[in-house]
Design a protein around this motif. Sequence first.
Motif, PDB file in Angstrom:
ATOM      1  N   THR B  47      48.189 -96.699 -41.626  1.00 36.37           N
ATOM      2  CA  THR B  47      47.537 -97.485 -40.566  1.00 36.37           C
ATOM      3  C   THR B  47      47.063 -98.817 -41.111  1.00 36.37           C
ATOM      4  N   ASN B  48      47.063 -99.829 -40.273  1.00 35.49           N
ATOM      5  CA  ASN B  48      46.471-101.112 -40.661  1.00 35.49           C
ATOM      6  C   ASN B  48      45.048-101.262 -40.132  1.00 35.49           C
ATOM      7  N   GLU B  49      44.480-100.185 -39.675  1.00 34.81           N
ATOM      8  CA  GLU B  49      43.085-100.189 -39.217  1.00 34.81           C
ATOM      9  C   GLU B  49      42.186-100.647 -40.374  1.00 34.81           C
ATOM     10  N   THR B  50      41.395-101.690 -40.161  1.00 36.80           N
ATOM     11  CA  THR B  50      40.524-102.143 -41.252  1.00 36.80           C
ATOM     12  C   THR B  50      39.069-102.267 -40.808  1.00 36.80           C
ATOM     13  N   GLN B  51      38.747-101.730 -39.631  1.00 30.74           N
ATOM     14  CA  GLN B  51      37.352-101.840 -39.190  1.00 30.74           C
ATOM     15  C   GLN B  51      36.528-100.607 -39.543  1.00 30.74           C
ATOM     16  N   VAL B  52      37.182 -99.528 -39.950  1.00 31.31           N
ATOM     17  CA  VAL B  52      36.429 -98.313 -40.284  1.00 31.31           C
ATOM     18  C   VAL B  52      36.974 -97.683 -41.563  1.00 31.31           C
ATOM     19  N   THR B  53      36.215 -96.774 -42.129  1.00 30.74           N
ATOM     20  CA  THR B  53      36.669 -96.049 -43.316  1.00 30.74           C
ATOM     21  C   THR B  53      37.677 -94.973 -42.906  1.00 30.74           C
ATOM     22  N   VAL B  54      38.437 -94.472 -43.889  1.00 31.60           N
ATOM     23  CA  VAL B  54      39.392 -93.396 -43.571  1.00 31.60           C
ATOM     24  C   VAL B  54      38.644 -92.132 -43.149  1.00 31.60           C
ATOM     25  N   GLU B  55      37.439 -91.933 -43.667  1.00 30.49           N
ATOM     26  CA  GLU B  55      36.638 -90.768 -43.263  1.00 30.49           C
ATOM     27  C   GLU B  55      36.334 -90.838 -41.758  1.00 30.49           C
ATOM     28  N   LYS B  56      35.991 -92.029 -41.281  1.00 30.81           N
ATOM     29  CA  LYS B  56      35.710 -92.211 -39.847  1.00 30.81           C
ATOM     30  C   LYS B  56      36.983 -92.007 -39.025  1.00 30.81           C
ATOM     31  N   THR B  57      38.112 -92.428 -39.589  1.00 28.07           N
ATOM     32  CA  THR B  57      39.391 -92.255 -38.888  1.00 28.07           C
ATOM     33  C   THR B  57      39.694 -90.779 -38.691  1.00 28.07           C
ATOM     34  N   VAL B  58      39.448 -89.987 -39.742  1.00 26.57           N
ATOM     35  CA  VAL B  58      39.661 -88.537 -39.654  1.00 26.57           C
ATOM     36  C   VAL B  58      38.725 -87.928 -38.600  1.00 26.57           C
ATOM     37  N   GLU B  59      37.474 -88.353 -38.650  1.00 30.18           N
ATOM     38  CA  GLU B  59      36.464 -87.862 -37.708  1.00 30.18           C
ATOM     39  C   GLU B  59      36.902 -88.094 -36.261  1.00 30.18           C
ATOM     40  N   LYS B  60      37.416 -89.314 -36.020  1.00 32.23           N
ATOM     41  CA  LYS B  60      37.860 -89.688 -34.677  1.00 32.23           C
ATOM     42  C   LYS B  60      39.067 -88.842 -34.257  1.00 32.23           C
ATOM     43  N   LEU B  61      39.999 -88.643 -35.185  1.00 32.72           N
ATOM     44  CA  LEU B  61      41.192 -87.835 -34.884  1.00 32.72           C
ATOM     45  C   LEU B  61      40.801 -86.376 -34.616  1.00 32.72           C
ATOM     46  N   THR B  62      39.852 -85.877 -35.407  1.00 30.15           N
ATOM     47  CA  THR B  62      39.405 -84.492 -35.243  1.00 30.15           C
ATOM     48  C   THR B  62      38.807 -84.289 -33.854  1.00 30.15           C
ATOM     49  N   LYS B  63      37.981 -85.260 -33.440  1.00 31.00           N
ATOM     50  CA  LYS B  63      37.371 -85.200 -32.109  1.00 31.00           C
ATOM     51  C   LYS B  63      38.424 -85.129 -31.012  1.00 31.00           C
ATOM     52  N   LEU B  64      39.553 -85.801 -31.246  1.00 32.67           N
ATOM     53  CA  LEU B  64      40.629 -85.817 -30.246  1.00 32.67           C
ATOM     54  C   LEU B  64      41.461 -84.538 -30.302  1.00 32.67           C
ATOM     55  N   GLY B  65      41.224 -83.706 -31.347  1.00 34.82           N
ATOM     56  CA  GLY B  65      41.941 -82.433 -31.424  1.00 34.82           C
ATOM     57  C   GLY B  65      42.948 -82.332 -32.560  1.00 34.82           C
ATOM     58  N   PHE B  66      43.123 -83.421 -33.312  1.00 29.56           N
ATOM     59  CA  PHE B  66      44.042 -83.378 -34.458  1.00 29.56           C
ATOM     60  C   PHE B  66      43.311 -82.723 -35.628  1.00 29.56           C
ATOM     61  N   THR B  67      43.724 -81.513 -36.005  1.00 31.55           N
ATOM     62  CA  THR B  67      43.022 -80.804 -37.074  1.00 31.55           C
ATOM     63  C   THR B  67      43.872 -80.772 -38.338  1.00 31.55           C
ATOM     64  N   GLY B  68      43.224 -80.423 -39.438  1.00 26.02           N
ATOM     65  CA  GLY B  68      43.946 -80.278 -40.706  1.00 26.02           C
ATOM     66  C   GLY B  68      44.376 -81.591 -41.329  1.00 26.02           C
ATOM     67  N   ILE B  69      43.738 -82.687 -40.928  1.00 24.99           N
ATOM     68  CA  ILE B  69      44.068 -83.985 -41.540  1.00 24.99           C
ATOM     69  C   ILE B  69      42.924 -84.371 -42.471  1.00 24.99           C
ATOM     70  N   CYS B  70      43.255 -84.683 -43.724  1.00 21.97           N
ATOM     71  CA  CYS B  70      42.191 -85.046 -44.663  1.00 21.97           C
ATOM     72  C   CYS B  70      42.292 -86.528 -45.023  1.00 21.97           C
ATOM     73  N   PRO B  71      41.161 -87.123 -45.429  1.00 22.32           N
ATOM     74  CA  PRO B  71      41.143 -88.563 -45.729  1.00 22.32           C
ATOM     75  C   PRO B  71      42.225 -88.987 -46.729  1.00 22.32           C
ATOM     76  N   SER B  72      42.543 -88.106 -47.697  1.00 26.28           N
ATOM     77  CA  SER B  72      43.503 -88.516 -48.729  1.00 26.28           C
ATOM     78  C   SER B  72      44.932 -88.592 -48.190  1.00 26.28           C
ATOM     79  N   SER B  73      45.167 -88.113 -46.973  1.00 33.12           N
ATOM     80  CA  SER B  73      46.514 -88.215 -46.402  1.00 33.12           C
ATOM     81  C   SER B  73      46.667 -89.458 -45.531  1.00 33.12           C
ATOM     82  N   ILE B  74      45.598 -90.272 -45.498  1.00 33.02           N
ATOM     83  CA  ILE B  74      45.643 -91.508 -44.707  1.00 33.02           C
ATOM     84  C   ILE B  74      45.746 -92.713 -45.629  1.00 33.02           C
TER      85      ILE B  74
END
Lengths: 267, 267
Positions: B47-74
């Motif tokens: 991703t070219n997302e640069t406004q948030v940390t990868v931890e926040k990106t995972v958090e947002k994805l988890t909330k949407l229902g994407f599970t099993g994704i860890c920060p180190s895979s982003i």
Amino acid sequence: MSWLKRPVKGLLLDISGVLRDGDHVIPGSLEAVQRLQASGIPFRLVTNETQVTVEKTVEKLTKLGFTGICPSSIFAPAPAVAAHLRENSLRGYLLVHPNVLPQFEGVETTEPNCVVVGDAAEHFNYERLNQAFRVLLSLRDKEEPMRLFSLGKGRYYKEEDGLCLDLGPFTAALEYATGAQAQIFGKPNATFFQAALKDLSLSPEEVVMIGDDIVGDVGGAQGAGLRGVLVRTGKFRASDENHDTVKPDAIVDNLSQAVELIMNQNL
Amino acid sequence: MSWLKRPVKGLLLDISGVLRDGDHVIPGSLEAVQRLQASGIPFRLVTNETQVTVEKTVEKLTKLGFTGICPSSIFAPAPAVAAHLRENSLRGYLLVHPNVLPQFEGVETTEPNCVVVGDAAEHFNYERLNQAFRVLLSLRDKEEPMRLFSLGKGRYYKEEDGLCLDLGPFTAALEYATGAQAQIFGKPNATFFQAALKDLSLSPEEVVMIGDDIVGDVGGAQGAGLRGVLVRTGKFRASDENHDTVKPDAIVDNLSQAVELIMNQNL
């Protein structure tokens, strides 16, 4: 001296770095201007100053002791672009310094269909740049030309606390974002010099431009067919004497020396 | 389908416009990711997302229902540039969004000798741009390279209230002011894709990138030797199907369709 083989019937003078340096008169410039005024050789002042109105510029020069200069003898980008907007009934989004806004009297600013970038300095911010950007994209969406007018293309200038970003980088940002190409008002644009020549009723070959900016003043003037003389004051740097692309018609120590040489020639 | 002649051993997926659109899951993407996870085909998110940390990106994805994704895979530009700074003991002037600052933990910021530009959005202002500019000029004065690192080169993106300037124009402004050329971290830079490949332990020919950005995702991946597949979701526009320079290896309706095709092929 070859640059004086043709008679000098008129002059264009830069202000900052030729007449004054910040709040100080450049030694000899006051007397040089008085000699010109007494001689009857007409001259105009051409400046890329975009943070103040020409009236304020006159006021500042008067305070320093330069008398007999009227606003209409000063050519600056802001009044030039304001005239362009009025003549073409364009409505401007004015990304300029608040101090220069009076220069845009009579220019419509509602529902803008062009963007004007001046040296807004600390008034450049994300919100205003974004608004300017949206005006340009809205023009593209309507299949109109993306009119982006820039009051010069300077990279940076010197303030007391250090170097500061000029308007050029912000114009470049809007160009990058939209793909538009800015139309430059001010030096080194040939149109800008031509307006001053027209006011002098002289042809380019008859006029000499004197400035401290090797590219904007000297190169710009030469590009418009004038002779360009570089002074060793203001922003002049020793490396300018061997510039890659611009070869001045003459290099003199200061305005005083240039006027002395012209006077002797015109006797 | 020619893009499936070579087996697909791994995938790189863009996030915005492929998994989600703002706060909404793109229909079928949740199931597509679950199918990939069940199949054992490894994938990474780039991703070219640069406004948030990868931890926040995972958090947002988890909330949407994407599970099993860890920060180190982003793979995102900010951790990549932060690692570059730490590895080279560079001290950064960080012109980035405050939300992404935690990503720069351990990076020295006193007496900076490089500039990092991220999508600072409303935090871009004259003062901060001027400070970044002065850091670059101070490097030039010391005859050091003018290290300007940019977290992508996007022109603009869409927010709910309209189009907004991305970081690219501000990087362009600093390039114009200083003459420096920015080093880009993030898509479409080949180095960025290579880091994700290395993490997958796969070679470029074995991997497919799936994205909605014809230039950044598809062109970038192809430039790094991967196959690039364009989805008709997110920022996709009909005109992308006949792009001047980038020809996707395939165009599919959405992630779900791409995964379906890959699964059938990999049987």
